[in-house]
Design a protein around this motif. Structure first.
Motif: not given
Length: 299
Positions: A42-56, A89-92
């Motif tokens: 679920l975290a993998m699928i929703l990562s673009p939504i739930i990640a606080p920031y861009s990974p870069d 957290l966003s990068r993971v």
């Protein structure tokens, strides 16, 4: 007033999926593994939504920020930042696509090809079956990571070459396990009875033998998925897999290795994510195999 209820007890056989769940529900480790793996998916699928920031995204005012529970931490960076000011957290969360999503794709492709070839080889006889069996023994004697390194050394380090290498490495494992399972089942009484009834070869493959080797396939899928995750992480750690700045967990571990004493949190989170993912897959796969075998014995 007439009572329409039947006076006889009627036993309803649970569906196959419910039967597996009821068997697994008796094992707390299997239930925990199921929820952990579901959370990772679920975290993998929703990562673009739930990640606080861009990974870069880099925050120059929060370089090497410790986690939020530290005295110098900030709540906006829950697990801290790395030496470039990127939210860990966003990068993971974004790295789960590389470390879990791509291994799932490679395992699915290898399973589709390997099961088809293994089933054909398991039903064949003579020189074809013997030659394939000896060839697979030679290929499987080479460690999967070493074989992947050889393929990447030829094709070059990139994401698509890593996917090709991992898929090619996993195919012989599926062929070997399915071939041996079919070979053991094809001379049993229930298969011979189906042949005497005039069943086609396709019917015998899909409806007679395959349901009885499901536990072997499930165990091989879980083993292959764990191997794919660890191999991609190992290749990223060696700098031959997914290239930086992509937030792949193995690449993140390699980058944090030089700063483990100064910034230990940069290694703990991706390492813990990798450990929990592989552990949950292995425990869940073993529990599924045991549940399937129990259902087959009870039927």
């Amino acid at each position: 007033m007439q009572n329409n209820r039947s006076i006889y007890y009627q036993y309803r056989e649970p569906s196959p999926l419910r039967s597996l769940w009821l068997h697994m529900n008796t094992n707390p480790f299997a239930v925990a593994a199921f929820y952990i793996f579901s959370f990772m998916l679920l975290a993998m699928i929703l990562s673009p939504i739930i990640a606080p920031y861009s990974p870069d995204a880099q925050f120059s005012d929060a370089i090497s920020q410790p986690p939020a529970w530290h005295d110098d931490g900030e709540i906006r960076f829950l697990f801290g930042t790395d030496d470039l000011g990127r939210d860990l957290l966003s990068r993971v969360l974004s790295g789960a696509v590389y470390s879990l999503g791509y291994p799932l794709m490679a395992t699915a492709a290898a399973a589709f090809i390997g099961i088809a070839i293994g089933a054909w080889a398991g039903m064949s006889r003579g020189v074809q079956s013997s030659t394939l069996n000896h060839l697979l023994d030679v290929v499987l004697s080479i460690p999967s990571l070493l074989l992947a390194l050889i393929i990447i050394a030829i094709l070059g380090p990139a994401l698509h070459t890593v996917m090709i290498a991992i898929t090619i490495v996993l195919i012989p494992q599926f062929i070997h396990s399915v071939h041996n399972a079919f070979y053991e089942e094809r001379n049993k009484e229930y298969v011979i009875a189906s042949k005497l009834n005039g069943s086609s070869r396709w019917y015998i493959l899909t409806r007679v033998i395959f349901p009885n080797i499901t536990s072997v396939v499930v165990m091989q899928v879980t083993f292959a998925l764990s191997t794919a995750i660890l191999d991609i992480a190992a290749l990223g750690f060696l700098g031959l897999g997914v290239q930086a700045p992509a937030p792949e967990w193995g690449t993140m571990l390699a980058r944090s290795l030089d700063q483990v004493y100064l910034l230990p949190w940069t290694m703990v989170l991706p390492g813990l994510a990798l450990f929990l993912t592989v552990l949950s897959i292995n425990v869940l796969g073993d529990s599924l195999r045991a549940a399937i075998q129990e259902r087959i014995r009870g039927s």
